[in-house]
Structures are given as C-alpha cells and as structure tokens.
Design an enzyme around this catalytic site. Structure first.
Site, PDB file in Angstrom:
ATOM      1  N   LYS A   1      34.966  30.915  35.727  1.00 19.08           N
ATOM      2  CA  LYS A   1      33.871  30.188  35.079  1.00 19.08           C
ATOM      3  C   LYS A   1      34.312  29.566  33.749  1.00 19.08           C
ATOM      4  O   LYS A   1      33.990  28.411  33.470  1.00 19.08           O
ATOM      5  CB  LYS A   1      32.661  31.104  34.852  1.00 19.08           C
TER       6      LYS A   1
ATOM      7  N   ARG B   1      43.576  39.226  26.556  1.00 15.96           N
ATOM      8  CA  ARG B   1      42.161  39.523  26.322  1.00 15.96           C
ATOM      9  C   ARG B   1      41.893  41.004  26.604  1.00 15.96           C
ATOM     10  O   ARG B   1      42.397  41.559  27.574  1.00 15.96           O
ATOM     11  CB  ARG B   1      41.288  38.684  27.272  1.00 15.96           C
TER      12      ARG B   1
ATOM     13  N   ARG C   1      33.330  45.954  34.118  1.00 13.33           N
ATOM     14  CA  ARG C   1      32.589  44.684  34.028  1.00 13.33           C
ATOM     15  C   ARG C   1      32.162  44.209  35.409  1.00 13.33           C
ATOM     16  O   ARG C   1      31.042  43.709  35.583  1.00 13.33           O
ATOM     17  CB  ARG C   1      33.451  43.608  33.355  1.00 13.33           C
TER      18      ARG C   1
ATOM     19  N   ARG D   1      21.513  36.588  33.181  1.00 10.61           N
ATOM     20  CA  ARG D   1      22.160  37.763  33.769  1.00 10.61           C
ATOM     21  C   ARG D   1      21.223  38.551  34.672  1.00 10.61           C
ATOM     22  O   ARG D   1      21.671  39.432  35.383  1.00 10.61           O
ATOM     23  CB  ARG D   1      22.675  38.695  32.675  1.00 10.61           C
TER      24      ARG D   1
ATOM     25  N   ARG E   1      46.843  37.193  35.395  1.00 17.31           N
ATOM     26  CA  ARG E   1      46.466  36.439  34.189  1.00 17.31           C
ATOM     27  C   ARG E   1      46.997  37.137  32.938  1.00 17.31           C
ATOM     28  O   ARG E   1      47.536  36.487  32.039  1.00 17.31           O
ATOM     29  CB  ARG E   1      44.939  36.291  34.126  1.00 17.31           C
TER      30      ARG E   1
END
Length: 196
Positions: free
Chosen positions: A13, A139, A150, A88, A127
C-alpha cells in the site's frame, strides 16, 4: 480522485500510494501523521486527541474522523486524497461515509491489494534484507514477530472493511503479489474507468 487502499501489512500500500500521489498530485492521508500534526498545531480536535493520548488511551473514532474531516478540507486535498490504513473498522467506514456525504463528497474507488498472507513474512524478510544491504535502517515493523502481530491484528479487526465496501459495490480487488509496476498499472486502469 478520492480513494482508499486496503490490504494487509506488507501488501504494498505504501509503495503504491507514493506512485499514485505523484501521478495524480494528491496527498496520502495517514491517520497517524494527521493526528500528530493536529496535536502539534493545537487545533481544537488536536487538543482533544492530545488529552486522550496523554491519559494513555486510544483516540476514539469520533476524534479520528474529526481529524480526517479537517484534513480533507486543506488545499492540497481538494483534488483528492489516498487513505491508507483508514478506515480500520466498519464503524470507521460508516463514519467516513457520513462525513464525506456531509461535505458533498464521495469515494471514487476502494482498492484492495490481495496477497497470499503465507508469503508475506518472506516478503518482509526480503524487504528487511534489501534495506540492510542498501545501508539503510530497517523499519521496526519489518521484524518478523512484530509483523506477525500486525498481520493478526489486521485479520482480526480490519479485514472486515473490504466486505463492507464489496457489499456497496465500491471494492476492486487487485493481485498485490505481481511485480510493482504491474500492480501500479492495474490500479491506474481502475482509476481511469472511474475518471472517464
């Protein structure tokens, strides 16, 4: 062009939002960024949010919608915006619809990036490795355990938003596991049909 990008964490996204922002000259609206900006600016809704956050509580849907409502009226959002990470919940989606209707606005598209969730952890590991190889900071949410938490939260709370928009005939699903350029091309084809 007013659109929502849905999909689990790691679906792409953020990457697609950056490309769409450049193409359509519209901002990506992150509720976290908007919340911090409203608090820093000392807006009425920002002061409410600060009081809630200072008390260690979660900001209510009403406050979040108020912040989104203020943000979509800023000059850079007049041509449209991308919502990523919001709504959400179905309650937030319903509140967003009411708020936009009250302004005489409507969503142009709701796009869900569909990916094989089993492969997402591998994608995140890749990633993180590529980021390290470039000498950049990884990150915090690219840690596999953090990512699994998550993803579980997304499946528990947010995955129900797609069926809400599906039932309203607003949802378009796109295979987010394809190469980035192909995904971008498919999103643009969907948006060109809306804009036609």
């Amino acid at each position: 062009m007013r659109l929502i990008l849905l999909g689990p964490p790691g679906a792409g996204k953020g990457t697609q939002s950056k490309r769409l922002m450049q193409r359509y000259d519209i901002p990506q609206l992150s509720t976290g960024d908007m919340l911090r900006a409203a608090v820093a600016a000392g807006t009425p809704i920002g002061l409410k949010a600060k009081a809630v956050m200072d008390a260690g509580q979660l900001v209510s849907d009403d406050i979040v919608i108020g912040i989104v409502s203020d943000r979509v009226e800023e000059p850079d959002a007049r041509r449209g915006f991308i919502l990523d990470g919001f709504p959400r919940t179905v309650a937030q989606a319903e509140a967003l619809d009411r708020m936009l209707n009250g302004k005489g606005l409507a969503l142009d598209a709701v796009i869900e990036l569909k990916v094989d969730q089993a492969g997402l952890v591998d994608r995140i590991l890749t990633r993180a490795a590529e980021t390290k190889a470039r000498g950049e900071a990884v990150r915090a949410d690219d840690d596999p355990e953090v990512f699994k938490t998550r993803l579980a939260a997304y499946n528990r709370d947010t995955a129900v938003v797609a069926p809400y928009y599906q039932a309203r005939g607003q949802l378009t699903g796109i295979d987010g596991s394809k190469p980035i350029d192909e995904v971008t091309g498919e999103i643009i084809r969907v948006l060109e049909k809306v804009d036609a």
